[in-house]
Write a protein that holds these residues in place. Structure first.
Motif, PDB file in Angstrom:
ATOM      1  N   LEU A 536       4.457  20.434   1.529  1.00 60.27           N
ATOM      2  CA  LEU A 536       4.984  20.673   0.179  1.00 60.27           C
ATOM      3  C   LEU A 536       6.008  19.627  -0.267  1.00 60.27           C
ATOM      4  O   LEU A 536       6.921  19.917  -1.029  1.00 60.27           O
ATOM      5  CB  LEU A 536       5.596  22.082   0.087  1.00 60.27           C
ATOM      6  CG  LEU A 536       4.613  23.245   0.291  1.00 60.27           C
ATOM      7  CD1 LEU A 536       5.357  24.579   0.247  1.00 60.27           C
ATOM      8  CD2 LEU A 536       3.514  23.221  -0.771  1.00 60.27           C
ATOM      9  N   ARG A 602       6.752  23.204 -12.397  1.00 55.50           N
ATOM     10  CA  ARG A 602       5.491  23.881 -12.717  1.00 55.50           C
ATOM     11  C   ARG A 602       4.352  22.889 -12.946  1.00 55.50           C
ATOM     12  O   ARG A 602       3.183  23.272 -12.847  1.00 55.50           O
ATOM     13  CB  ARG A 602       5.672  24.761 -13.966  1.00 55.50           C
ATOM     14  CG  ARG A 602       6.643  25.908 -13.781  1.00 55.50           C
ATOM     15  CD  ARG A 602       6.169  26.858 -12.701  1.00 55.50           C
ATOM     16  NE  ARG A 602       7.166  27.884 -12.388  1.00 55.50           N
ATOM     17  CZ  ARG A 602       7.047  28.752 -11.397  1.00 55.50           C
ATOM     18  NH1 ARG A 602       5.996  28.705 -10.612  1.00 55.50           N
ATOM     19  NH2 ARG A 602       7.999  29.630 -11.168  1.00 55.50           N
ATOM     20  N   GLU A 606       1.843  20.536  -6.174  1.00 55.21           N
ATOM     21  CA  GLU A 606       2.565  21.259  -5.124  1.00 55.21           C
ATOM     22  C   GLU A 606       2.730  20.444  -3.848  1.00 55.21           C
ATOM     23  O   GLU A 606       3.699  20.649  -3.109  1.00 55.21           O
ATOM     24  CB  GLU A 606       1.879  22.591  -4.817  1.00 55.21           C
ATOM     25  CG  GLU A 606       2.292  23.680  -5.761  1.00 55.21           C
ATOM     26  CD  GLU A 606       2.035  25.076  -5.223  1.00 55.21           C
ATOM     27  OE1 GLU A 606       2.562  26.031  -5.819  1.00 55.21           O
ATOM     28  OE2 GLU A 606       1.301  25.231  -4.224  1.00 55.21           O
ATOM     29  N   GLU A 607       1.813  19.512  -3.609  1.00 53.94           N
ATOM     30  CA  GLU A 607       1.961  18.716  -2.392  1.00 53.94           C
ATOM     31  C   GLU A 607       3.167  17.783  -2.465  1.00 53.94           C
ATOM     32  O   GLU A 607       3.597  17.221  -1.454  1.00 53.94           O
ATOM     33  CB  GLU A 607       0.690  17.905  -2.118  1.00 53.94           C
ATOM     34  CG  GLU A 607       0.342  16.866  -3.158  1.00 53.94           C
ATOM     35  CD  GLU A 607      -0.618  17.381  -4.224  1.00 53.94           C
ATOM     36  OE1 GLU A 607      -1.303  16.556  -4.859  1.00 53.94           O
ATOM     37  OE2 GLU A 607      -0.684  18.622  -4.410  1.00 53.94           O
ATOM     38  N   LEU A 609       6.051  18.900  -4.299  1.00 53.95           N
ATOM     39  CA  LEU A 609       7.035  19.769  -4.933  1.00 53.95           C
ATOM     40  C   LEU A 609       8.461  19.507  -4.451  1.00 53.95           C
ATOM     41  O   LEU A 609       9.387  19.314  -5.252  1.00 53.95           O
ATOM     42  CB  LEU A 609       6.657  21.239  -4.685  1.00 53.95           C
ATOM     43  CG  LEU A 609       7.409  22.287  -5.492  1.00 53.95           C
ATOM     44  CD1 LEU A 609       7.176  22.102  -6.985  1.00 53.95           C
ATOM     45  CD2 LEU A 609       6.970  23.689  -5.046  1.00 53.95           C
ATOM     46  N   LEU A 621       5.191  30.128  -5.735  1.00 54.75           N
ATOM     47  CA  LEU A 621       4.186  29.070  -5.710  1.00 54.75           C
ATOM     48  C   LEU A 621       2.943  29.490  -6.488  1.00 54.75           C
ATOM     49  O   LEU A 621       2.820  30.645  -6.917  1.00 54.75           O
ATOM     50  CB  LEU A 621       3.809  28.744  -4.265  1.00 54.75           C
ATOM     51  CG  LEU A 621       4.942  28.230  -3.373  1.00 54.75           C
ATOM     52  CD1 LEU A 621       4.474  28.132  -1.924  1.00 54.75           C
ATOM     53  CD2 LEU A 621       5.436  26.875  -3.857  1.00 54.75           C
ATOM     54  N   GLU A 622       2.002  28.564  -6.643  1.00 55.78           N
ATOM     55  CA  GLU A 622       0.769  28.852  -7.372  1.00 55.78           C
ATOM     56  C   GLU A 622       0.004  30.010  -6.749  1.00 55.78           C
ATOM     57  O   GLU A 622      -0.711  30.750  -7.436  1.00 55.78           O
ATOM     58  CB  GLU A 622      -0.117  27.606  -7.407  1.00 55.78           C
ATOM     59  CG  GLU A 622       0.462  26.459  -8.227  1.00 55.78           C
ATOM     60  CD  GLU A 622      -0.365  25.193  -8.096  1.00 55.78           C
ATOM     61  OE1 GLU A 622      -1.422  25.240  -7.426  1.00 55.78           O
ATOM     62  OE2 GLU A 622       0.032  24.159  -8.657  1.00 55.78           O
ATOM     63  N   LEU A 627       8.378  30.489  -1.880  1.00 54.97           N
ATOM     64  CA  LEU A 627       8.463  29.160  -1.277  1.00 54.97           C
ATOM     65  C   LEU A 627       8.622  29.255   0.232  1.00 54.97           C
ATOM     66  O   LEU A 627       7.976  28.507   0.979  1.00 54.97           O
ATOM     67  CB  LEU A 627       9.638  28.391  -1.896  1.00 54.97           C
ATOM     68  CG  LEU A 627       9.904  26.987  -1.342  1.00 54.97           C
ATOM     69  CD1 LEU A 627       8.686  26.089  -1.513  1.00 54.97           C
ATOM     70  CD2 LEU A 627      11.125  26.367  -2.027  1.00 54.97           C
TER      71      LEU A 627
END
Length: 724
Positions: A536, A602, A606-607, A609, A621-622, A627
């Motif tokens: 992340l 947002r 995410e990789e 984040l 998270l999505e 988290l």
């Protein structure tokens, strides 16, 4: 009549010797093993019925030798190379100027497009029959065409209607050896340096020749022999003579030698009182040194320079800047058509804001001020070869300056030579990243190959993973990082999965089940490493100095940006580095489209984040998970992915020999053990701050945090030596 016992012994002995050689990995992807598919074998034997090979230069001679070596291995027979053309030829390998007019008629348009290093492999019609032609404008093109032809044979390519027209998209395709004169290798995990300086120039190791062969086979055309943390002694007459001997070996394979230039060399070996780049005596010293080198090595490539970074001397020592230093060296080599590769890996302990911003801040204001034979060498990401980083923002901000990308083939931060981590997937991710420099579609690849801004000088460098280990790279699959780097340096648009399959076929087996299965393992392997090391967007959490194993707790080093705590900033409120406009504002170094995207958690991928944001442990998270749970599950996923890799490899036993199977099996067991170590140590450390239980599905740590913090590895390989 029974064979004599002595004959049987000799036969068994040599059969065993061949088996050992075939399985030790020394031949890399140039194994040239017998073709098992009888249909393919028959077709190839027909192609080689009558071979005309024209040319007698050094490059032509090594091409002929390689063709004979390859066909001997794959077809099991010696081939005769005819000295003159006949309409009975079934295979013709010749420069365009020597092609029969009938054959060249349909190739003239393509020949105009391939330049000095490109080649054509094409089946043409002559008097109602097929003739396979390998041709080029130069002997270098013939060299590359011959190697590619042999690689296609190893893949059992159908040549009946082939029409392959290729040229490299990048000019400088270079390996950077971080090798020291005492034969230690900084960040090297495959033994000592292959350069035996003590025996040079008188003794030429066969390994030097084979090194040149395998590099030529993937189009690498340059090698920097010495560490960027340079030693000035390599510029003395004694060592120049040794370098010249290597240059003589490499020249027939299209490879130029380069050296790292220690900026303070005029003082250390020249007897001057200053190395100020604007001082006339210092400038003259470098010009004289360049003349001395080129007298011994007429095709010397030039210098690679690390200056004013991590203790290395540079122009800033004298109140000058990178332009002053690079241009001074560029003037010295310019009369000889040499170049200077000036590294942008700089960061200062005096800048307390954000190490990720510093190279951009120093170099972007200098855009357009460097001489034409200077190219700036920029690491793929803004920190330091991490398992995952965003692309370096300099690639989207210096349109007036040639930039070359620097990748790391050696796995300093991705498990050394004990972890299977297929890095061409990382390279591809960076190369296909969009800088938006000239709108959508302005990829890093287009910056690197010069097409975005019509740059004449282009380049790609790979920090070598090569050593004296019998298989060159330590881990058998680490060979694929060397191979993949070369292929992507030739064409940055290539697909890493296609490259993986090429390598698997040449190195192990053409069996489709094996190739498809292991290509997926390779493609997935890099993400597995990211998951169990730095998920992340976490980064630089390796232990001190040697970078072996986890060390997120390290906070006692003299410079803030040498400490992992500087990067993850875990506390009771959350985790991650705030690089938004309200933080260090590193996002502003990217194009507006990306800055806006990265500024908002947002819309940040995410990789990445936690690279750009410091977020609460409860952040959603999505997936809908918190988290904290997401981080923990990523660590577990990384471990599970290594388990899958190990189990998959066990099913591959029928397709590889015993030695290959056992070596990879044992290394995967080590990788699984160390993946668990990473997971347990990091989660226990971060749990102190989150104060949350591990989510369901995450295995309980095997040891305590105190246990992991107490581990010491004083002799881990690849440790950087001390320098002044």
């Amino acid at each position: 009549m029974k064979p004599h016992p002595t004959f049987l012994f000799i036969l068994v002995f040599f059969a065993g010797l061949l088996h050992i050689t075939a399985s030790d990995g020394y031949d890399l992807w140039l194994r040239y093993v017998p073709i098992e598919n009888q249909t393919v074998l028959t077709d190839y034997q027909d192609i080689f019925r009558s071979v005309y090979f024209e040319g007698d230069s050094d490059k032509h001679l090594v091409s002929k030798d390689e063709l004979k070596r390859g066909t001997q291995g794959m077809l099991g027979q010696e081939i005769e190379l005819l000295p003159s053309y006949s309409d009975k030829n079934t295979l013709v390998i010749a420069p365009a100027t020597n092609l029969n007019e009938v054959l060249s008629a349909g190739l003239k348009k393509d020949l105009k497009t391939i330049g000095k290093e490109g080649f054509i492999i094409k089946t043409v019609q002559n008097k109602g029959k097929n003739i396979l032609v390998v041709t080029a404008n130069t002997s270098t093109g013939i060299l590359y065409g011959t190697f590619r032809f042999l690689m296609l044979m190893q893949q059992n390519q159908d040549f009946s209607a082939i029409n392959q027209v290729e040229k490299p998209k990048v000019d400088l395709r270079i390996l950077n050896h971080w090798d020291n004169l005492d034969r230690t290798v900084e960040r090297g995990y495959a033994g000592f340096s292959i350069w035996n300086w003590q025996k040079l120039p008188g003794f030429i190791d066969q390994r030097y020749i084979d090194y040149a062969r395998v590099n030529a086979s993937i189009g690498i055309n340059g090698t920097v022999l010495t560490n960027v943390n340079a030693n000035a002694l390599v510029l003395t007459p004694q060592y120049i003579e040794k370098v010249a001997a290597l240059a003589d070996v490499f020249r027939p394979y299209g490879i130029k030698v380069y050296l790292t230039a220690r900026f303070s060399a005029p003082i250390e070996i020249g007897g001057l009182e200053t190395a100020d780049p604007l001082d006339p005596k210092a400038k003259q010293w470098w010009k004289d040194k360049a003349d001395e080198i080129y007298k011994k090595i007429p095709d010397f490539g030039g210098f690679l320079v690390k200056a004013n970074s991590e203790g290395q001397p540079g122009p800033q020592n004298y109140g000058r800047n990178h332009v002053d230093g690079a241009n001074m060296l560029a003037e010295a080599v310019a009369p000889h058509n040499g170049i200077v590769m000036w590294r942008a890996f700089v960061y200062s302990e005096d800048d307390a804001t954000d190490r990720a911003k510093q190279a951009f801040s120093e170099f972007v204001p200098m855009d357009g001020k460097f001489l034409d034979n200077v190219i700036i060498q920029v690491k793929n990401g803004p920190i330091d070869f991490q398992p995952r980083e965003p692309f370096h923002p300099m690639f989207g901000a210096m349109p007036k300056t040639p930039l070359m990308i620097e990748f790391q083939n050696t796995q300093e931060y991705l498990g050394f030579s004990t972890h299977l981590a297929y890095l061409p997937k990382l390279y591809e991710e960076v190369l296909q990243a969009d800088t938006y420099q000239k709108g959508k579609g302005s990829t890093v690849a287009k910056v690197i190959d010069g097409s975005l801004h019509d740059k004449k000088l282009t380049g790609m460098a790979g920090v070598a993973n090569i050593g004296t280990d019998i298989n060159w790279t330590g881990h058998p699959f680490a060979q694929a990082n060397w191979y993949g780097f070369g292929r992507l340096a030739w064409d940055p648009e290539l697909d890493s999965r296609v490259i993986a399959k090429e390598w698997l076929r040449a190195t192990f087996s053409n069996n489709e089940e094996f190739v498809d299965t292991m290509a997926k393992v390779m493609i997935d392997s890099r993400e597995a490493v990211v998951n169990y090391m730095t998920p992340l967007g976490l980064h630089h959490m390796m232990a001190t100095g040697h970078h072996y194993g986890p060390g997120p707790w390290v906070d006692n080093l003299s410079r803030p940006d040498w400490n992992p705590v500087y990067y993850h900033k875990a506390d009771s409120l959350g985790i991650g580095f705030d690089r938004t406009k309200s933080g260090s504002d590193a996002v502003d170094q990217y194009a507006p489209e990306l800055a806006k995207k990265f500024n908002d958690p947002r819309t940040t991928p995410e990789e990445l984040l936690l690279w750009f944001h410091h977020l609460p442990w409860e952040y959603t998270l999505e997936s809908g998970k918190s988290l904290w749970d997401g981080i923990a599950l990523k660590y577990q996923k990384g471990v599970d992915e290594v388990k899958t890799m190990a189990n998959t490899w066990k099913k591959m036993q029928p397709y590889v020999n015993k030695e290959q199977f056992e070596e990879v099996r044992m290394l995967l067991e080590i990788q699984l053990k160390e993946a668990k170590w990473w997971r347990d140590a990091c989660l226990l450390y971060f749990q102190q701050f989150s104060q949350k239980p591990l989510p369901e599905g995450v295995e309980k740590p095997a040891e305590s945090l105190e246990y992991y913090e107490a581990l010491r590895f004083p002799f881990a390989p690849g440790i950087r030596p001390q320098w002044d």
